[in-house]
Write an enzyme that holds these catalytic residues in place. Structure first.
Site, PDB file in Angstrom:
ATOM      1  N   GLY A 129      76.269 -10.586  47.154  1.00 38.78           N
ATOM      2  CA  GLY A 129      77.463 -11.366  47.439  1.00 38.78           C
ATOM      3  C   GLY A 129      77.960 -11.253  48.857  1.00 38.78           C
ATOM      4  O   GLY A 129      79.146 -11.505  49.110  1.00 38.78           O
ATOM      5  N   CYS A 137      75.037   2.390  54.240  1.00 38.74           N
ATOM      6  CA  CYS A 137      74.781   2.164  52.818  1.00 38.74           C
ATOM      7  C   CYS A 137      73.915   0.925  52.605  1.00 38.74           C
ATOM      8  O   CYS A 137      73.007   0.933  51.773  1.00 38.74           O
ATOM      9  CB  CYS A 137      76.097   2.030  52.062  1.00 38.74           C
ATOM     10  SG  CYS A 137      75.906   1.778  50.285  1.00 38.74           S
ATOM     11  N   CYS A 165      84.604   1.597  49.082  1.00 42.94           N
ATOM     12  CA  CYS A 165      84.474   1.641  47.621  1.00 42.94           C
ATOM     13  C   CYS A 165      84.546   3.048  47.037  1.00 42.94           C
ATOM     14  O   CYS A 165      84.905   3.212  45.872  1.00 42.94           O
ATOM     15  CB  CYS A 165      83.169   0.968  47.202  1.00 42.94           C
ATOM     16  SG  CYS A 165      81.665   1.859  47.697  1.00 42.94           S
TER      17      CYS A 165
END
Length: 342
Positions: free
Chosen positions: A86, A62, A160
């Protein structure tokens, strides 16, 4: 400064949190809907890998195919040179050579450099990792000082897009016309110990979910796709002396000058790493440890053999093996085969 939220079709309430954070920071927020691409590049990849007895690493893929590709696309549209994320990692620019190095984050407990080994020089030249120089505690303190309340939320350790970290249910929902086929669970000698409802439910080193009544726990040693069976053994049978990797990528864009070199290898995210010797798998003049015979050209290709200085457990085909020199990421590749201890 502009904000970007990447919607993958599974993000749930994350867009609302992103909008709230952007409002608190006083910056505009753009939303990139990558649902279709995410399904093709990540969901189908993950499902396909499990069905062929491999353990995928969707976060690595990803980052390369979705996250940074999308960020840089929008950066170009918005006339922004740099993008910031982040991730707990660092980028160092050597002004003498003009090259960029990917380094571990200073907070070793949060370091995410392992997931970024597929990034190249062009991408690294435009990426900022502001959290890489901070600890998690310092990040929370700075965010709260700026009024970003999202940092108060509990940090998720799950993938996620997989609800409740339930891989089995997720894969079965996306298998399409490839139904799970029941098979046997056996030990190394072939002795039948139990049965399974599909090899997609297992990964190397797994202990839970085997449903074998025994005085000592069993662990998954191998997944035999051809015979549709899961091979298990006790803890002392889990050792590997090395592995074979393919699809090797180098941060510098070029392989190290030495054909044989020593490095620290991490074989999964939470793995501390093991000192190893790396050398090419050459056709004809090298015995392939996976087959016990000379490697042919197809087997050799761009593959490397990694020899551990200490035996390791849970070497899972499909996972990433990432090479380090101290804190610097040299490169990495995909685990094709673990080499069992003799």
């Amino acid at each position: 400064m502009e904000g970007l939220h990447i919607f993958n079709g599974f993000s749930g309430s994350s867009e609302a949190r992103a909008r709230h954070a952007a409002h608190q920071l006083g910056i505009p927020l753009h939303v990139a809907d990558v649902t279709e691409t995410f399904d093709e590049e990540i969901v189908q990849y993950l499902t396909r890998e499990y069905l062929v007895a491999r353990t995928p690493n969707p976060c690595v893929v990803c980052n390369r195919k979705i996250k940074f590709k999308t960020l840089l696309y929008y950066a170009d549209r918005l006339a922004c040179h740099f993008v910031a994320t982040g991730h707990y990692a660092r980028v160092f620019h050597n002004r003498q050579t003009g090259r960029y190095a990917l380094l571990r984050g200073l907070d070793q407990a949060k370091d995410q450099s392992y997931f970024l080994f597929l990034l190249g020089q062009e991408q690294l030249s435009r990426i900022l990792f502001p959290l890489g120089e901070l600890t998690k505690k310092e990040v929370r303190s700075v965010a709260l000082t700026m009024g970003v309340e999202a940092v108060r939320e509990k940090e998720s350790q799950e993938i996620c897009f997989i609800p409740d970290d339930d891989y089995k249910t997720f894969i079965e929902r996306h298998m399409g016309s490839s139904p799970a086929i029941p098979g046997d669970i056996v030990d190394r000698s072939g002795r039948l110990l139990g049965s399974h409802n599909g090899i997609h439910s297992f990964t190397i080193g797994q202990r839970k979910g085997l449903h074998i009544a025994a005085p000592r726990p069993y662990y998954v040693l191998a997944i035999d796709r051809e015979k549709n069976r899961v091979v298990v053994g006790h803890e002392e049978e889990q050792g590997f002396s090395g592995l074979i990797v393919s699809g090797v990528s180098w941060i510098d864009g070029e392989s190290p000058r030495e054909e044989v070199f020593e490095t620290l290898v991490r074989i999964r995210y939470r793995h501390r790493g093991v000192s190893s010797v790396v050398c090419p798998l050459s056709a004809g003049d090298e015995i392939c440890p996976a087959t016990g015979r000379p490697a042919d050209h197809e087997e050799a290709g761009d593959k490397l053999i990694i020899r551990f200085q200490e035996p390791q457990r849970a070497v899972a085909p499909g996972q990433a093996a990432v090479f380090y020199s101290d804190d610097r990421v040299i490169g990495g590749g995909w685990i094709e085969q673990g080499i069992p201890l003799d």
